[in-house]
Design a protein around this motif. Sequence first.
Motif: not given
Length: 205
Positions: A42-51, A56-58, A62-64
């Motif tokens: 149902d949700k769009k994939p998250p944008k690629e993580a910045a460096s 926590a966000k990383l 990775e979990k998604w």
Amino acid sequence: MTAHNPLSFILDQNKLTGPNYNDWFRNSTIVLNSEKIIYVLDKKPPKEAASDVSEAKLAKFEKWWGYDLQAKIYMLVSMSIELQSRFEEAANDTDIQLHLKDLYGVQTRSERHATVKELLTTRLGDGTSVHEHGVRMIGIIEKLLGLDVVIPGELATDIILLSLPPSFDGFVVNFKMNKLEATLEEFVNKLTTYEATIKKEKHVF
């Protein structure tokens, strides 16, 4: 199919071939819900993580993608070989789902229209028992449920009542006046009992 999920056999035994798309998708959502990963559809994939992203966000990122990969694997292994080869390079499970909907959505609408028409035009014919007729009507209603058409119980009952000949008018009046409630199966059994009664009365006369 992964062995740890006891529901995985549903997909093993009902592989996607194309025309059975709605049944397959319903089974897929059951399995993904049991894994608590249905949200990746149902949700769009998250944008690629910045460096410089936080840990926590990383971790969330990775979990998604881990859950997305798991859902994609469930989908792929429950497809025919032909469809597997077509979608194995898809970026994620959402892409697979959108393409499948485009492929088989028109077919589904056509089948839904034909099934609704069958439900609304079917009538109890001469020589057919009301029990046999009722079972057929319930089957059509259940088929519509598989096509994502939910018919409320009272409406389903009214549709079956409208499919009956004048010889059942007494039953219809009594059923409505007394505002009787019953499951569709119980309702068909009541009709069967009424049919036996009117046949017995005719025999006596």
